[in-house]
Design a protein around this motif. Structure first.
Motif, PDB file in Angstrom:
ATOM      1  N   VAL A   1     -46.548  26.415  14.556  1.00 21.20           N
ATOM      2  CA  VAL A   1     -46.360  27.900  13.343  1.00 21.20           C
ATOM      3  C   VAL A   1     -46.385  29.338  14.495  1.00 21.20           C
ATOM      4  CG1 VAL A   1     -48.063  28.497  11.350  1.00 21.20           C
ATOM      5  CG2 VAL A   1     -48.281  26.040  12.514  1.00 21.20           C
ATOM      6  N   ASN A   2     -45.264  29.764  14.310  1.00 20.16           N
ATOM      7  CA  ASN A   2     -45.143  31.045  14.724  1.00 20.16           C
ATOM      8  C   ASN A   2     -46.175  32.402  14.016  1.00 20.16           C
ATOM      9  OD1 ASN A   2     -43.509  30.412  16.446  1.00 20.16           O
ATOM     10  ND2 ASN A   2     -41.214  30.309  14.894  1.00 20.16           N
ATOM     11  N   ALA A   3     -46.621  33.044  15.293  1.00 20.76           N
ATOM     12  CA  ALA A   3     -47.579  34.395  15.057  1.00 20.76           C
ATOM     13  C   ALA A   3     -47.271  34.880  13.326  1.00 20.76           C
ATOM     14  CB  ALA A   3     -47.585  34.553  15.766  1.00 20.76           C
ATOM     15  N   GLY A   4     -48.190  35.124  12.450  1.00 27.83           N
ATOM     16  CA  GLY A   4     -47.528  35.798  11.224  1.00 27.83           C
ATOM     17  C   GLY A   4     -46.994  35.003   9.873  1.00 27.83           C
ATOM     18  N   GLU A   5     -46.295  33.063  10.703  1.00 21.87           N
ATOM     19  CA  GLU A   5     -46.000  32.753   9.585  1.00 21.87           C
ATOM     20  C   GLU A   5     -46.567  31.884   8.866  1.00 21.87           C
ATOM     21  OE1 GLU A   5     -42.254  29.078  10.585  1.00 21.87           O
ATOM     22  OE2 GLU A   5     -44.210  28.841  11.719  1.00 21.87           O
ATOM     23  N   ILE A   6     -46.576  30.937   7.523  1.00 26.29           N
ATOM     24  CA  ILE A   6     -47.533  30.394   6.917  1.00 26.29           C
ATOM     25  C   ILE A   6     -45.930  29.262   6.249  1.00 26.29           C
ATOM     26  CG2 ILE A   6     -47.916  30.267   3.928  1.00 26.29           C
ATOM     27  CD1 ILE A   6     -48.135  33.729   4.078  1.00 26.29           C
ATOM     28  N   THR A   7     -46.313  28.327   6.924  1.00 24.46           N
ATOM     29  CA  THR A   7     -45.736  27.363   6.885  1.00 24.46           C
ATOM     30  C   THR A   7     -44.985  26.635   5.216  1.00 24.46           C
ATOM     31  OG1 THR A   7     -47.668  25.494   6.464  1.00 24.46           O
ATOM     32  CG2 THR A   7     -46.794  26.528   8.786  1.00 24.46           C
ATOM     33  N   ASP A   8     -44.533  25.445   5.052  1.00 17.17           N
ATOM     34  CA  ASP A   8     -43.889  24.584   3.646  1.00 17.17           C
ATOM     35  C   ASP A   8     -45.870  24.116   3.807  1.00 17.17           C
ATOM     36  OD1 ASP A   8     -42.131  26.006   3.380  1.00 17.17           O
ATOM     37  OD2 ASP A   8     -40.677  24.656   4.214  1.00 17.17           O
ATOM     38  N   TYR A   9     -45.556  23.161   2.444  1.00 17.18           N
ATOM     39  CA  TYR A   9     -46.935  22.586   2.547  1.00 17.18           C
ATOM     40  C   TYR A   9     -46.404  21.115   2.820  1.00 17.18           C
ATOM     41  CZ  TYR A   9     -49.468  25.814  -0.679  1.00 17.18           C
ATOM     42  OH  TYR A   9     -50.326  26.883  -1.386  1.00 17.18           O
ATOM     43  N   LYS A  10     -47.889  20.274   3.149  1.00 18.49           N
ATOM     44  CA  LYS A  10     -47.893  18.824   3.784  1.00 18.49           C
ATOM     45  C   LYS A  10     -49.086  18.391   3.157  1.00 18.49           C
ATOM     46  CE  LYS A  10     -44.910  19.734   7.735  1.00 18.49           C
ATOM     47  NZ  LYS A  10     -44.786  19.033   9.090  1.00 18.49           N
ATOM     48  N   SER A  11     -48.257  16.884   2.387  1.00 19.99           N
ATOM     49  CA  SER A  11     -49.546  16.449   2.060  1.00 19.99           C
ATOM     50  C   SER A  11     -51.350  15.752   3.132  1.00 19.99           C
ATOM     51  CB  SER A  11     -49.396  14.588   1.946  1.00 19.99           C
ATOM     52  OG  SER A  11     -48.460  15.054   0.479  1.00 19.99           O
ATOM     53  N   VAL A  12     -52.611  16.271   2.420  1.00 15.73           N
ATOM     54  CA  VAL A  12     -53.789  15.283   3.352  1.00 15.73           C
ATOM     55  C   VAL A  12     -54.671  15.711   2.687  1.00 15.73           C
ATOM     56  CG1 VAL A  12     -53.230  17.832   4.927  1.00 15.73           C
ATOM     57  CG2 VAL A  12     -54.723  17.188   3.313  1.00 15.73           C
ATOM     58  N   LEU A  13     -55.113  13.540   3.034  1.00 12.85           N
ATOM     59  CA  LEU A  13     -56.270  13.258   2.720  1.00 12.85           C
ATOM     60  C   LEU A  13     -57.308  13.836   1.907  1.00 12.85           C
ATOM     61  CD1 LEU A  13     -56.199  10.497   5.314  1.00 12.85           C
ATOM     62  CD2 LEU A  13     -54.846  10.431   3.610  1.00 12.85           C
ATOM     63  N   GLU A  14     -57.622  13.098   0.604  1.00 16.01           N
ATOM     64  CA  GLU A  14     -58.720  14.042  -0.285  1.00 16.01           C
ATOM     65  C   GLU A  14     -59.688  13.711   1.341  1.00 16.01           C
ATOM     66  OE1 GLU A  14     -60.409  13.833  -3.976  1.00 16.01           O
ATOM     67  OE2 GLU A  14     -59.463  12.539  -3.497  1.00 16.01           O
ATOM     68  N   GLY A  15     -60.819  14.718   1.135  1.00 11.90           N
ATOM     69  CA  GLY A  15     -61.882  14.833   2.030  1.00 11.90           C
ATOM     70  C   GLY A  15     -61.707  15.257   3.741  1.00 11.90           C
ATOM     71  N   SER A  16     -62.542  14.475   4.291  1.00 11.84           N
ATOM     72  CA  SER A  16     -62.181  15.407   5.508  1.00 11.84           C
ATOM     73  C   SER A  16     -60.973  15.433   6.594  1.00 11.84           C
ATOM     74  CB  SER A  16     -63.887  14.769   6.137  1.00 11.84           C
ATOM     75  OG  SER A  16     -63.979  15.686   7.619  1.00 11.84           O
TER      76      SER A  16
ATOM     77  N   GLU B   1     -51.475  29.889   7.113  1.00 12.16           N
ATOM     78  CA  GLU B   1     -50.951  31.180   7.041  1.00 12.16           C
ATOM     79  C   GLU B   1     -51.849  31.087   8.795  1.00 12.16           C
ATOM     80  OE1 GLU B   1     -51.985  35.517   5.145  1.00 12.16           O
ATOM     81  OE2 GLU B   1     -52.345  33.123   4.381  1.00 12.16           O
ATOM     82  N   ASN B   2     -50.789  31.480  10.279  1.00 11.13           N
ATOM     83  CA  ASN B   2     -50.843  31.918  11.395  1.00 11.13           C
ATOM     84  C   ASN B   2     -51.344  33.610  11.620  1.00 11.13           C
ATOM     85  OD1 ASN B   2     -52.101  32.011  13.701  1.00 11.13           O
ATOM     86  ND2 ASN B   2     -49.625  30.874  15.054  1.00 11.13           N
ATOM     87  N   ALA B   3     -51.871  33.690  11.181  1.00 10.51           N
ATOM     88  CA  ALA B   3     -52.400  35.314  11.273  1.00 10.51           C
ATOM     89  C   ALA B   3     -52.418  35.686  12.152  1.00 10.51           C
ATOM     90  CB  ALA B   3     -53.590  35.834  10.219  1.00 10.51           C
ATOM     91  N   SER B   4     -53.033  34.571  13.636  1.00 15.27           N
ATOM     92  CA  SER B   4     -53.663  35.213  15.380  1.00 15.27           C
ATOM     93  C   SER B   4     -51.935  35.738  15.751  1.00 15.27           C
ATOM     94  CB  SER B   4     -53.451  34.061  15.864  1.00 15.27           C
ATOM     95  OG  SER B   4     -52.841  33.439  16.276  1.00 15.27           O
ATOM     96  N   ALA B   5     -52.252  36.716  17.109  1.00 17.40           N
ATOM     97  CA  ALA B   5     -50.897  36.997  17.449  1.00 17.40           C
ATOM     98  C   ALA B   5     -50.244  36.047  18.491  1.00 17.40           C
ATOM     99  CB  ALA B   5     -52.219  38.227  18.654  1.00 17.40           C
ATOM    100  N   ILE B   6     -50.874  34.847  18.173  1.00 19.12           N
ATOM    101  CA  ILE B   6     -49.243  33.745  18.865  1.00 19.12           C
ATOM    102  C   ILE B   6     -49.191  32.474  18.298  1.00 19.12           C
ATOM    103  CG2 ILE B   6     -50.737  35.186  21.288  1.00 19.12           C
ATOM    104  CD1 ILE B   6     -53.237  32.176  20.904  1.00 19.12           C
ATOM    105  N   ASP B   7     -48.506  32.044  18.532  1.00 19.59           N
ATOM    106  CA  ASP B   7     -47.695  30.846  18.006  1.00 19.59           C
ATOM    107  C   ASP B   7     -49.295  29.673  18.476  1.00 19.59           C
ATOM    108  OD1 ASP B   7     -45.708  32.165  17.684  1.00 19.59           O
ATOM    109  OD2 ASP B   7     -43.986  31.495  18.945  1.00 19.59           O
ATOM    110  N   LEU B   8     -48.705  28.775  17.998  1.00 19.51           N
ATOM    111  CA  LEU B   8     -50.279  27.203  17.778  1.00 19.51           C
ATOM    112  C   LEU B   8     -49.613  26.500  17.550  1.00 19.51           C
ATOM    113  CD1 LEU B   8     -53.132  29.637  16.162  1.00 19.51           C
ATOM    114  CD2 LEU B   8     -53.013  29.128  18.365  1.00 19.51           C
TER     115      LEU B   8
END
Length: 97
Positions: free
Chosen positions: A46-61, A27-34
């Motif tokens: 990720v555009n400013a104000g945008e919430i992306t779809d979910y993607k898989s990440v690893l458990e842990g760090s 969720e990009n709540a900043s004022a700029i695209d990142l």
């Protein structure tokens, strides 16, 4: 009979194993695209104000890179959905949805 019992034990061991899955979105709540990458998940720009779809990440760090940097830690049994919030100061917070 021994063969049946062996097959039954193997099947039950697979069924009884818990599925651990960690899905994360940005969720990009900043004022700029990142540009954001979290562990193996590349979210691209990720555009400013945008919430992306979910993607898989690893458990842990999981290292965050791109236009922001940091680390998020995911854990838990079963299917877990997380949101990484990037605020106006590019600070990172994570929450379990």
């Amino acid at each position: 009979m021994k063969r049946f019992v062996l097959i039954l034990v193997i099947v039950l061991s697979f069924v009884s194993c818990e599925l651990n899955q960690h899905d994360l979105r940005i969720e990009n709540a900043s004022a700029i695209d990142l540009k954001v990458v979290v562990g193996p998940a590349d979210f691209g720009i990720v555009n400013a104000g945008e919430i992306t779809d979910y993607k898989s990440v690893l458990e842990g760090s999981n290292k965050i890179s791109g236009d922001v940097s940091g680390t998020v830690y995911t854990s838990g049994s079963g299917i877990n959905k997380w949101t990484v919030l990037i605020d106006i100061n590019k600070s990172i917070n994570i929450r379990l949805d």
